[in-house]
Design a protein around this motif. Structure first.
Motif, PDB file in Angstrom:
ATOM      1  N   ALA A   1      31.186  -7.987  21.796  1.00 43.66           N
ATOM      2  CA  ALA A   1      31.275  -6.965  20.745  1.00 43.66           C
ATOM      3  C   ALA A   1      29.882  -6.802  20.150  1.00 43.66           C
ATOM      4  CB  ALA A   1      32.270  -7.383  19.675  1.00 43.66           C
ATOM      5  N   HIS A   2      29.377  -5.563  20.188  1.00 45.52           N
ATOM      6  CA  HIS A   2      28.027  -5.292  19.693  1.00 45.52           C
ATOM      7  C   HIS A   2      28.103  -4.375  18.470  1.00 45.52           C
ATOM      8  CE1 HIS A   2      26.020  -7.113  23.184  1.00 45.52           C
ATOM      9  NE2 HIS A   2      26.968  -6.545  23.925  1.00 45.52           N
ATOM     10  N   SER A   3      28.003  -4.981  17.276  1.00 46.55           N
ATOM     11  CA  SER A   3      27.937  -4.235  16.009  1.00 46.55           C
ATOM     12  C   SER A   3      29.041  -3.187  15.879  1.00 46.55           C
ATOM     13  CB  SER A   3      26.568  -3.562  15.859  1.00 46.55           C
ATOM     14  OG  SER A   3      25.540  -4.512  15.889  1.00 46.55           O
ATOM     15  N   ILE A   4      30.291  -3.582  16.173  1.00 48.33           N
ATOM     16  CA  ILE A   4      31.394  -2.608  16.120  1.00 48.33           C
ATOM     17  C   ILE A   4      31.867  -2.416  14.679  1.00 48.33           C
ATOM     18  CG2 ILE A   4      32.182  -3.042  18.470  1.00 48.33           C
ATOM     19  CD1 ILE A   4      34.495  -4.693  17.284  1.00 48.33           C
ATOM     20  N   SER A   5      32.266  -1.181  14.372  1.00 45.00           N
ATOM     21  CA  SER A   5      32.794  -0.833  13.054  1.00 45.00           C
ATOM     22  C   SER A   5      33.990   0.079  13.220  1.00 45.00           C
ATOM     23  CB  SER A   5      31.730  -0.122  12.199  1.00 45.00           C
ATOM     24  OG  SER A   5      30.614  -0.955  11.986  1.00 45.00           O
ATOM     25  N   LYS A   6      34.931  -0.017  12.268  1.00 44.10           N
ATOM     26  CA  LYS A   6      36.115   0.854  12.307  1.00 44.10           C
ATOM     27  C   LYS A   6      36.661   1.011  10.898  1.00 44.10           C
ATOM     28  CE  LYS A   6      39.171   3.354  14.460  1.00 44.10           C
ATOM     29  NZ  LYS A   6      38.767   4.553  15.231  1.00 44.10           N
ATOM     30  N   SER A   7      36.980   2.267  10.535  1.00 45.20           N
ATOM     31  CA  SER A   7      37.594   2.566   9.240  1.00 45.20           C
ATOM     32  C   SER A   7      38.766   3.509   9.434  1.00 45.20           C
ATOM     33  CB  SER A   7      36.568   3.209   8.293  1.00 45.20           C
ATOM     34  OG  SER A   7      35.495   2.335   8.031  1.00 45.20           O
ATOM     35  N   TYR A   8      39.741   3.421   8.534  1.00 45.65           N
ATOM     36  CA  TYR A   8      40.873   4.347   8.509  1.00 45.65           C
ATOM     37  C   TYR A   8      41.051   4.844   7.077  1.00 45.65           C
ATOM     38  CZ  TYR A   8      42.544   3.070  13.195  1.00 45.65           C
ATOM     39  OH  TYR A   8      42.654   2.874  14.552  1.00 45.65           O
ATOM     40  N   ASP A   9      41.067   6.167   6.905  1.00 44.14           N
ATOM     41  CA  ASP A   9      41.313   6.777   5.592  1.00 44.14           C
ATOM     42  C   ASP A   9      40.419   6.165   4.512  1.00 44.14           C
ATOM     43  OD1 ASP A   9      43.346   8.342   6.712  1.00 44.14           O
ATOM     44  OD2 ASP A   9      44.819   6.744   6.406  1.00 44.14           O
TER      45      ASP A   9
END
Length: 619
Positions: free
Chosen positions: A316-324
């Motif tokens: 995993a290389h600097s992964i980001s995730k957002s919801y709402d």
């Protein structure tokens, strides 16, 4: 005091006999756990004890002690159609709870007049302490939005709602079916503290072995239709069960030797036999039954061939995730190594399942990238993903994947043998999937994943609905699994036994890689919280009181405190006057009368002082 007495309890479905002739007694303060394999009739026995099902047999008897309040927490709680959370939580005949319900309803409707009337009723009933306790319970179990319809809640939310109602109702006897399912770790520890009260009587089914260790003082095991009782907690149960099994094996060996001796005698005896000889022949069938009684072996033995792991595993290389607008993962990086075993923990809603879906490329990250090695074959067990055809037989589910399964060293295994080793005996392989219990379906689903020979196993809450016996043998398999293991679980025992370090999802996208066992992490976390509380200046709490709801709560508490102080002052005056009475010439009747009044006044003062202390702690 005896809470419940059951005699000669039996139950069967068609030709399948779950149990026959069971007897048990539950006394006040007992905290009993029921242990059995999935499909053995655990939930059925709970339903019979709770009065939601009936026992079979003419001589069956189920007797409750009169006036004992009981609550049955089901695996999948049901509520009245159209009920809101408010209706469900405050569904009680208790006048204090009814007064609080009216107050909450008035608040939701912005009805100032009804709110004032409800507050007066709460004052009169001295129910502000109850109101504070209910708010604490709802907060701990994350039961929010009191005007939301219950039918719109998820299964986990309904379970927490039922649990909140149970604690609010304060029953004397509680029947629990998997109480820790859908609870995060802080909730589980808080529930443990509540259930350890000496006055509570419990009868529960749970797979959480630390829960059993810390709460229960007696274990009942339902094994092949018979009930075995063990005094003590889970550790005591393991020790005593081992002794019982060894004794049974020893007894069976003796029966086999006796069987050979009796068989030889029968073959040598002439046809014309005496009455004594006939009696010996009649006993021969019993000896044969004991000698060759089939014992359920709780041994899961599988050596499925696993796919080779290359040098590159998963990155995993600097992964980001957002919801709402809510950040789930923020700039997370990690390179997995061969044979790593990692646990993933965090509160409900922290994004654990989303994190797994990112790593397996089921969803795309907003930023960063996932690199999967060429040799990686995922086996992904999901919480909601039981994809089994209900209209197929168990054996056909496995045969659809493969008739023969490759093992190590070029060996093969038939689908039937594989199912047997995964605790599905031949007779059960012919039943339809729809007839399996929830735990049996999960076990079958897990087997379909393992059959694909993965070398990177990802398990999302694998312990939910699995019985303890299955968990023990599953753990043995996973300990020998040569590939990588990534597991999300609230089962502390499971995590401590299997993982080497843990990822902690703390919220706002923050993920900590902690090189310690789960128990070590929780112990250190509690120490940190305690230290932070000790050092925290009193002024730090002021920011929490900015919201309208909290200011209103503070106002109610302060008003109640002032009223209590006036009550205590009046009672103290009354106490002084009564005490002076004893300086007078009193008759025996007067002495008894004033003594009784004085005792009552002292008790009232003590009650008010306890409430005063609780409320002052709130502010």
């Amino acid at each position: 005091m005896q809470i419940l007495n059951i005699e000669n309890c039996s139950k069967s479905y068609g030709e399948k006999v779950l149990f026959e002739g069971l007897s048990l007694t539950i006394s006040q303060g007992n905290k009993i756990a029921l242990i059995a394999k999935n499909g053995s009739g655990k939930t059925t026995l709970l339903r019979i004890i709770a009065g939601e099902d009936s026992s079979e047999g003419e001589n069956s008897k189920i007797e409750y002690s009169p006036n004992v309040s009981t609550y049955y927490l089901k695996q999948n709680p049901q509520f009245e159609p159209g009920d809101t959370i408010l209706d469900a939580v405050f569904n009680s005949s208790n006048p204090k709870i009814q007064a609080i319900k009216k107050y909450e309803q008035a608040t939701l409707n912005n009805d100032e007049q009804a709110s004032q009337q409800a507050m007066i009723a709460i004052d009169d009933l001295k129910a502000w302490g109850t109101e504070v306790r209910i708010k604490e319970i709802l907060t701990k179990l994350k039961v929010q939005n009191l005007d939301q319809l219950v039918e719109s809640l998820s299964g986990g939310q309904r379970k927490r709602l039922s649990l909140a109602k149970m604690i609010i109702d304060e029953p004397e006897f509680i029947i629990l079916d998997e109480p820790t399912n859908h609870l995060d770790l802080e909730m589980i520890e808080w529930l443990e503290d509540y259930l350890q009260q000496a006055s509570l009587t419990l009868f529960m089914v749970t797979h959480d072995r630390y829960f059993l260790e810390r709460i229960c003082n007696e274990m009942y095991e339902l094994d092949m239709g018979k009930l075995y009782a063990y005094k003590g907690n889970y550790s005591d149960y393991l020790e005593k069960k081992t002794m019982r099994v060894q004794n049974e094996k020893s007894q069976q060996e003796k029966s086999k030797k006796l069987f050979k001796k009796e068989l030889d005698w029968i073959r040598r005896m002439p046809k014309a036999r005496s009455t004594k000889a006939k009696s010996r022949v009649d006993k021969f069938d019993d000896i044969k039954a004991d000698a060759f009684a089939k014992k359920d072996e709780d041994v899961l033995s599988i050596n499925l061939k696993s796919t080779r792991l290359g040098s590159k595993i998963l990155e995993a290389h600097s992964i980001s995730k957002s919801y709402d607008g809510k950040c789930i993962v923020d700039q997370f990086s990690y390179k997995f190594k061969k044979g790593e075993r990692i646990g993933v923990v965090g509160n409900n809603g922290a994004g654990k399942s989303t994190f797994l879906n990112l790593l397996t490329k089921q969803i795309r990250p907003d930023g960063g990238k996932i690199v999967v090695g060429d040799t990686i074959r995922f086996g992904y067990y999901t919480q909601e993903g039981i994809r089994l055809n209900e209209d197929k037989r168990v054996i056909d589910v496995i045969r659809d994947i493969a008739e023969f399964i490759p093992l190590e060293k070029g060996m093969k295994m038939t689908a039937e043998t594989l199912l047997e080793r995964f605790l599905f005996p031949r007779h059960q392989q012919r039943v339809y999937v729809s007839q399996l219990s929830g735990g049996e379906k999960r076990r079958l689903y897990l087997l379909t994943i393992l059959m694909d020979n993965p070398n990177f196993l990802i398990l999302d809450e694998p312990t939910n609905d699995l019985d303890i016996l299955t968990l023990n043998v599953l753990e043995q398999y996973l300990l020998q699994f040569p590939g990588c293991l990534l597991v999300v679980s609230h089962d502390r025992y499971f995590l401590d036994k299997l993982v080497q370090h843990i990822f902690i999802l703390e919220g706002d996208g923050k993920i900590i890689d902690s090189n310690q066992t789960f128990t070590e992490y929780r112990a250190n976390r509690k120490l940190e919280k305690y230290a932070a509380t000790e050092e925290k200046p009193k002024e730090a709490d002021h920011s929490k009181q900015e919201s309208q709801i909290e200011r209103e709560q503070q106002k109610k508490i302060k008003n109640r405190i002032q009223k209590i102080e006036r009550e205590i002052s009046n009672l103290e005056d009354k106490k002084d006057k009564l005490t002076l009475k004893f300086n007078e010439n009193l008759s025996l009747d007067d002495i008894q009368k004033y003594s009784k009044e004085l005792t009552k006044v002292k008790e009232d003062i003590e009650t008010f002082e306890e409430e005063w202390m609780e409320l002052t702690e709130q502010i």
